[in-house]
Write a protein that holds these residues in place. Structure first.
Motif, mmCIF file in Angstrom:
data_model
loop_
_atom_site.group_PDB
_atom_site.id
_atom_site.type_symbol
_atom_site.label_atom_id
_atom_site.label_comp_id
_atom_site.label_asym_id
_atom_site.label_seq_id
_atom_site.Cartn_x
_atom_site.Cartn_y
_atom_site.Cartn_z
ATOM 1 N N UNK A 98 3.434 7.354 3.503
ATOM 2 C CA UNK A 98 4.115 8.605 4.287
ATOM 3 C C UNK A 98 3.462 9.446 5.261
ATOM 4 N N UNK A 99 1.936 9.146 5.194
ATOM 5 C CA UNK A 99 1.054 10.008 6.169
ATOM 6 C C UNK A 99 0.444 8.985 7.124
ATOM 7 N N UNK A 100 1.130 7.790 7.186
ATOM 8 C CA UNK A 100 0.552 6.853 8.261
ATOM 9 C C UNK A 100 -0.851 6.455 7.932
ATOM 10 N N UNK A 101 -1.302 6.394 6.766
ATOM 11 C CA UNK A 101 -2.505 5.738 5.955
ATOM 12 C C UNK A 101 -2.334 4.559 5.180
ATOM 13 N N UNK A 102 -3.443 3.877 5.068
ATOM 14 C CA UNK A 102 -3.515 2.716 4.098
ATOM 15 C C UNK A 102 -4.740 2.314 3.735
ATOM 16 N N UNK A 103 -4.898 2.096 2.582
ATOM 17 C CA UNK A 103 -6.172 1.414 2.083
ATOM 18 C C UNK A 103 -6.264 0.002 2.108
ATOM 19 N N UNK A 104 -7.349 -0.389 2.821
ATOM 20 C CA UNK A 104 -7.447 -1.781 3.365
ATOM 21 C C UNK A 104 -8.398 -2.785 2.810
ATOM 22 N N UNK A 105 -8.362 -3.756 1.801
ATOM 23 C CA UNK A 105 -9.684 -4.660 1.388
ATOM 24 C C UNK A 105 -9.999 -5.718 2.381
#
Length: 124
Positions: free
Chosen positions: A81-88
């Motif tokens: 919703x904030x344009x962010x993402x955790x990526x592995x």
């Protein structure tokens, strides 16, 4: 569509084709609230946001979380919703366990698609 506020500053560097995001401490604290402040997904997000490229085992000890990938999936549902993402990122040599995976906070790859009426939709 919901009013979405984008946070963070995109860095000019990219990691594996993804734009890294740097957040201030104030922005990190404001995003912890929607994630549940002291939940495992919130602590997982906090660890990754404070140290880009952190390893899974370091996140486990910080967040007291045995299943970091699931905590990241849960956090991503809110962070999108904030344009962010955790990526592995997994190392190319094939690590024998997930303790050697690296985690990054990236700009979410969002695409906007045109929506049109289908041919069989009624005209109302």
């Amino acid at each position: 569509m919901k009013n979405v506020k984008y946070v963070g500053m995109a860095q000019s560097t990219k990691k594996h084709g993804q734009t890294l995001i740097t957040l201030s401490n104030q922005e990190i604290q404001s995003l912890l609230s929607p994630l549940g402040t002291n939940t495992k997904k919130a602590l997982t997000f906090q660890a990754i946001a404070q140290q880009q490229g952190i390893r899974t085992d370091a996140i486990r000890s910080f967040a007291n979380c045995s299943n970091v990938p699931q905590a990241a999936i849960d956090a991503n549902k809110k962070l999108m919703n904030y344009g962010l993402m955790l990526h592995c990122v997994k190392p190319p040599h094939g690590a024998y366990n997930s303790a050697f995976h690296f985690w990054y906070l990236i700009q979410a790859p969002i695409q906007y698609l045109n929506v049109e009426m289908a041919v069989n939709d009624g005209l109302f």
